[in-house]
Design a protein around this motif. Structure first.
Motif, PDB file in Angstrom:
ATOM      1  N   GLY A 227       0.792  -1.221   0.000  1.00  0.00           N
ATOM      2  CA  GLY A 227       0.000   0.000   0.000  1.00  0.00           C
ATOM      3  C   GLY A 227       0.826   1.272   0.000  1.00  0.00           C
ATOM      4  O   GLY A 227       0.288   2.363   0.245  1.00  0.00           O
ATOM      5  N   CYS A 228       2.120   1.179  -0.289  1.00  0.00           N
ATOM      6  CA  CYS A 228       2.982   2.373  -0.372  1.00  0.00           C
ATOM      7  C   CYS A 228       2.998   2.888  -1.810  1.00  0.00           C
ATOM      8  O   CYS A 228       3.078   2.100  -2.763  1.00  0.00           O
ATOM      9  CB  CYS A 228       4.397   2.034   0.079  1.00  0.00           C
ATOM     10  N   ILE A 229       2.953   4.193  -1.953  1.00  0.00           N
ATOM     11  CA  ILE A 229       2.901   4.815  -3.286  1.00  0.00           C
ATOM     12  C   ILE A 229       4.228   4.610  -4.003  1.00  0.00           C
ATOM     13  O   ILE A 229       5.301   4.873  -3.460  1.00  0.00           O
ATOM     14  CB  ILE A 229       2.589   6.325  -3.164  1.00  0.00           C
ATOM     15  N   THR A 230       4.144   4.138  -5.240  1.00  0.00           N
ATOM     16  CA  THR A 230       5.339   3.961  -6.072  1.00  0.00           C
ATOM     17  C   THR A 230       5.359   4.920  -7.264  1.00  0.00           C
ATOM     18  O   THR A 230       6.419   5.305  -7.736  1.00  0.00           O
ATOM     19  CB  THR A 230       5.419   2.522  -6.603  1.00  0.00           C
ATOM     20  N   VAL A 231       4.178   5.300  -7.766  1.00  0.00           N
ATOM     21  CA  VAL A 231       4.081   6.197  -8.916  1.00  0.00           C
ATOM     22  C   VAL A 231       2.939   7.177  -8.680  1.00  0.00           C
ATOM     23  O   VAL A 231       1.850   6.771  -8.260  1.00  0.00           O
ATOM     24  CB  VAL A 231       3.828   5.420 -10.239  1.00  0.00           C
ATOM     25  N   VAL A 232       3.184   8.446  -8.943  1.00  0.00           N
ATOM     26  CA  VAL A 232       2.125   9.463  -8.882  1.00  0.00           C
ATOM     27  C   VAL A 232       2.481  10.558  -9.882  1.00  0.00           C
ATOM     28  O   VAL A 232       3.612  11.036  -9.907  1.00  0.00           O
ATOM     29  CB  VAL A 232       1.970  10.040  -7.451  1.00  0.00           C
ATOM     30  N   ASN A 233       1.542  10.900 -10.774  1.00  0.00           N
ATOM     31  CA  ASN A 233       1.862  11.890 -11.808  1.00  0.00           C
ATOM     32  C   ASN A 233       1.427  13.301 -11.392  1.00  0.00           C
ATOM     33  O   ASN A 233       0.823  13.510 -10.330  1.00  0.00           O
ATOM     34  CB  ASN A 233       1.244  11.497 -13.154  1.00  0.00           C
ATOM     35  N   GLU A 234       1.723  14.253 -12.264  1.00  0.00           N
ATOM     36  CA  GLU A 234       1.450  15.649 -11.936  1.00  0.00           C
ATOM     37  C   GLU A 234      -0.048  15.914 -11.811  1.00  0.00           C
ATOM     38  O   GLU A 234      -0.480  16.719 -10.979  1.00  0.00           O
ATOM     39  CB  GLU A 234       2.066  16.564 -12.997  1.00  0.00           C
ATOM     40  N   THR A 235      -0.849  15.268 -12.653  1.00  0.00           N
ATOM     41  CA  THR A 235      -2.298  15.481 -12.583  1.00  0.00           C
ATOM     42  C   THR A 235      -2.842  15.029 -11.232  1.00  0.00           C
ATOM     43  O   THR A 235      -3.748  15.655 -10.673  1.00  0.00           O
ATOM     44  CB  THR A 235      -2.996  14.720 -13.713  1.00  0.00           C
ATOM     45  N   ALA A 236      -2.291  13.946 -10.699  1.00  0.00           N
ATOM     46  CA  ALA A 236      -2.714  13.481  -9.381  1.00  0.00           C
ATOM     47  C   ALA A 236      -2.362  14.523  -8.319  1.00  0.00           C
ATOM     48  O   ALA A 236      -3.150  14.795  -7.404  1.00  0.00           O
ATOM     49  CB  ALA A 236      -2.056  12.143  -9.056  1.00  0.00           C
ATOM     50  N   HIS A 237      -1.170  15.105  -8.425  1.00  0.00           N
ATOM     51  CA  HIS A 237      -0.800  16.196  -7.518  1.00  0.00           C
ATOM     52  C   HIS A 237      -1.813  17.324  -7.613  1.00  0.00           C
ATOM     53  O   HIS A 237      -2.205  17.926  -6.611  1.00  0.00           O
ATOM     54  CB  HIS A 237       0.596  16.720  -7.867  1.00  0.00           C
ATOM     55  N   SER A 238      -2.224  17.613  -8.837  1.00  0.00           N
ATOM     56  CA  SER A 238      -3.148  18.732  -9.065  1.00  0.00           C
ATOM     57  C   SER A 238      -4.507  18.486  -8.423  1.00  0.00           C
ATOM     58  O   SER A 238      -5.045  19.349  -7.724  1.00  0.00           O
ATOM     59  CB  SER A 238      -3.309  18.972 -10.575  1.00  0.00           C
ATOM     60  N   ILE A 239      -5.100  17.303  -8.635  1.00  0.00           N
ATOM     61  CA  ILE A 239      -6.435  17.054  -8.094  1.00  0.00           C
ATOM     62  C   ILE A 239      -6.400  16.915  -6.576  1.00  0.00           C
ATOM     63  O   ILE A 239      -7.388  17.187  -5.893  1.00  0.00           O
ATOM     64  CB  ILE A 239      -7.092  15.811  -8.736  1.00  0.00           C
ATOM     65  N   LYS A 241      -4.361  18.719  -4.851  1.00  0.00           N
ATOM     66  CA  LYS A 241      -3.899  20.027  -4.383  1.00  0.00           C
ATOM     67  C   LYS A 241      -2.648  19.893  -3.508  1.00  0.00           C
ATOM     68  O   LYS A 241      -2.508  20.528  -2.455  1.00  0.00           O
ATOM     69  CB  LYS A 241      -5.011  20.770  -3.635  1.00  0.00           C
ATOM     70  N   ILE A 242      -1.723  19.052  -3.970  1.00  0.00           N
ATOM     71  CA  ILE A 242      -0.443  18.835  -3.284  1.00  0.00           C
ATOM     72  C   ILE A 242       0.662  19.380  -4.175  1.00  0.00           C
ATOM     73  O   ILE A 242       0.736  19.031  -5.353  1.00  0.00           O
ATOM     74  CB  ILE A 242      -0.214  17.337  -3.005  1.00  0.00           C
ATOM     75  N   PRO A 243       1.547  20.249  -3.674  1.00  0.00           N
ATOM     76  CA  PRO A 243       2.634  20.810  -4.500  1.00  0.00           C
ATOM     77  C   PRO A 243       3.503  19.716  -5.114  1.00  0.00           C
ATOM     78  O   PRO A 243       3.710  18.649  -4.510  1.00  0.00           O
ATOM     79  CB  PRO A 243       3.432  21.668  -3.494  1.00  0.00           C
ATOM     80  N   LEU A 244       4.018  20.012  -6.323  1.00  0.00           N
ATOM     81  CA  LEU A 244       4.830  19.016  -7.018  1.00  0.00           C
ATOM     82  C   LEU A 244       6.132  18.709  -6.290  1.00  0.00           C
ATOM     83  O   LEU A 244       6.705  17.626  -6.454  1.00  0.00           O
ATOM     84  CB  LEU A 244       5.136  19.515  -8.445  1.00  0.00           C
ATOM     85  N   ASN A 245       6.612  19.689  -5.516  1.00  0.00           N
ATOM     86  CA  ASN A 245       7.886  19.457  -4.824  1.00  0.00           C
ATOM     87  C   ASN A 245       7.733  18.590  -3.567  1.00  0.00           C
ATOM     88  O   ASN A 245       8.714  18.257  -2.915  1.00  0.00           O
ATOM     89  CB  ASN A 245       8.543  20.789  -4.455  1.00  0.00           C
ATOM     90  N   MET A 246       6.499  18.232  -3.219  1.00  0.00           N
ATOM     91  CA  MET A 246       6.281  17.348  -2.065  1.00  0.00           C
ATOM     92  C   MET A 246       6.378  15.899  -2.531  1.00  0.00           C
ATOM     93  O   MET A 246       5.639  15.465  -3.415  1.00  0.00           O
ATOM     94  CB  MET A 246       4.912  17.623  -1.431  1.00  0.00           C
TER      95      MET A 246
END
Length: 525
Positions: A227-239, A241-246
């Motif tokens: 259950g640990c995140i391995t991949v997350v794209n920019e659109t996921a960051h956007s929806i 509302k998490i900054p890309l640098n996090m």
């Protein structure tokens, strides 16, 4: 060709292209900056000379050139200008690097502006050749009494550009050599980082990520079996509302977003498609797919998120297509009836009546089309309205476009599809209202105007009106006063949504037994 060789060749080609672009661009920048610098300098010198009291006083002596020529020649040598020419209002020279040309008229044809009181920078050809000039008027008591022209030859400027370009070229060669060395080092380290693997070997390792590529490419989040995140794209960051640098990689999925069901998919090994999920107040359709390795084991799961509004936009497009199809079908049916009428008249030998019938149809059709082309020049809107007229004729509805309608000034940034959605659904709603009414005379009136700062759309019908008890609910999705129908409760909801997106307003007035009047106002800006 091995990966190491391909990387080396690719990086070298890229460096050559970048260096070439840099060399070409930098040369243009040097030339432009040098011309700007020389022009500004020439204008500054010309303005300084124009303010000198000795120059102004010399204009009122018998031989102005004897005073002006020594002054400006001294200045010319100090500022390294090719020439400084002072002339009177008749463009007669009082100074020139070549004393023999003093007393002759100035050459170049660019003295109109300074003689009218404006200082300018110009490029022109004089007795010494093409030059960049700064020209300033000489004022005395508010009147222009002469002009000062300070110039640098274009050949001198080009020579300076060439000298600077040689220096840039030397630096560029050094950069190129450094880039080639860097390319070799990068290629070596990449080969080392991937353990010397070739593309075919990397492709076999890539298969476990194949499910991600096969899913919908919107917002994508992948997790491992824990259950640990391995991949997350920019659109996921956007929806989210998490900054890309996090950095989210390595965090538990439940710490970032709740109720994703990705861990359940990992445990069950079964995919889930088109499931609704609320994320920060927005509804998304989620596809969840397990990641399975070549041994058939589930090693993780991937989820793709798509905003549900996308389906609403698709529904709007389908509504447009359906409206166009209905218009064409109605027009075909109507003209088939007319052709049968014409055929019957000819078979009966009623040629005069047939000619009169054709003339009448042509006059009516051409008159209406002419009015549409004049007042509603947009072909999409005009064609759509024409189709609605054909549909109304088939449905035995008196559909009228108000004679004072005009829709010419439609800003280009307002989508025609949005206008078709608004007009089409309001007109369809009016058609349904009058068809359900028992009145013999069924009328629908459309009024369009672009006067002022807003686009106004009005649709009026003489149906049975809207019950006051349900009037507040007519724009709710799924609510309808119609007696059945597959798309009931969608039209006015789409109109409300489209009007809101355009920043407009929609109002209506209704009276039971007399009809309903809808008004839409859309700001042009």
């Amino acid at each position: 060709m091995r990966l190491h060789t391909k990387l080396m060749a690719g990086i070298c080609i890229l460096i050559f292209v970048i260096v070439g672009i840099f060399e070409y661009t930098f040369r243009d920048m040097i030339e432009a900056n040098l011309k700007h610098e020389k022009g500004t300098k020439a204008l500054a010198v010309a303005e300084a000379i124009s303010y000198m009291p000795d120059i102004k006083e010399a204009f009122y002596t018998k031989e102005p050139s004897k005073i002006i020529q020594p002054i400006v020649e001294k200045i010319r040598r100090q500022v390294d200008a090719e020439f400084i020419v002072v002339g009177n209002r008749d463009e007669v020279r009082y100074s020139h690097p070549n004393p023999k040309r003093i007393g002759h008229r100035m050459v170049g044809g660019d003295n109109a502006a300074p003689l009218s009181g404006k200082a300018i920078i110009s490029e022109s050809t004089g007795t010494l050749g093409p030059s960049l000039r700064g020209k300033a008027p000489i004022f005395d008591n508010g009147k222009v009494i002469g002009v000062v022209s300070v110039g640098y030859l274009q050949t001198d400027i080009e020579e300076e550009v060439v000298n600077l370009q040689k220096k840039v070229l030397f630096i560029t060669i050094l950069v190129l050599l450094g880039g080639l060395l860097s390319a070799a080092l990068i290629s070596f380290h990449i080969k080392k980082a991937i353990l010397g693997l070739e593309p075919k070997e990397i492709a076999s390792l890539y298969q476990e990520k194949h499910a991600i590529l096969e899913s919908i490419h919107e917002a994508i989040i992948a997790v491992d079996k824990d259950g640990c995140i391995t991949v997350v794209n920019e659109t996921a960051h956007s929806i989210l509302k998490i900054p890309l640098n996090m950095i989210l990689r390595g965090k538990k999925i439940d710490e970032v977003i709740e109720n994703t069901r990705l861990q359940e998919v990992v445990k069950a090994g079964k995919a889930e498609y088109d499931q609704e999920l609320m994320v920060l107040g927005e509804v998304y359709l989620v596809n969840r797919v397990p990641i399975i390795d070549k041994n058939g084991k589930v090693t993780g799961a991937v989820a793709s998120f798509r905003n549900k509004n996308d389906l609403t936009n698709l529904l709007q497009e389908l509504s447009h297509v359906k409206a166009y199809a209905e218009g064409l079908r109605a027009q075909t049916h109507e003209y088939s009836n007319r052709l049968y009428t014409l055929l019957g008249l000819i078979q009966l030998g009623s040629y005069k009546e047939a000619i009169d019938f054709i003339s009448k149809e042509v006059d009516v059709t051409q008159g209406f089309i002419h009015f549409l082309m004049k007042e509603i020049p947009d072909p999409i809107l005009a064609g759509f309205i024409l189709g609605k007229f054909s549909l109304a004729s088939e449905l035995k509805i008196e559909f009228t476009l108000d004679e004072y309608s005009s829709f010419k000034d439609i800003p280009s940034d307002i989508s025609r599809d949005s206008l078709v959605t608004i007009i089409g659904n309001l007109v369809n709603n009016a058609f349904d209202a009058v068809r359900e009414d028992i009145k013999a005379e069924k009328r629908v009136i459309l009024f369009l105007t672009d006067l002022g700062k807003e686009l106004i759309i009005e649709v009026e019908d003489n149906g049975s009106g809207i019950d006051p008890q349900v009037a507040e609910r007519i724009f709710q999705k799924g609510f309808s006063t119609k007696k059945g129908g597959t798309n009931a409760g969608i039209g006015l909801s789409l109109v409300q949504q489209t009007v809101d997106l355009l920043g407009g307003t929609i109002t209506f007035s209704t009276k039971m037994g007399e009809g309903t009047h809808f008004t839409v106002a859309i700001p042009k800006k």
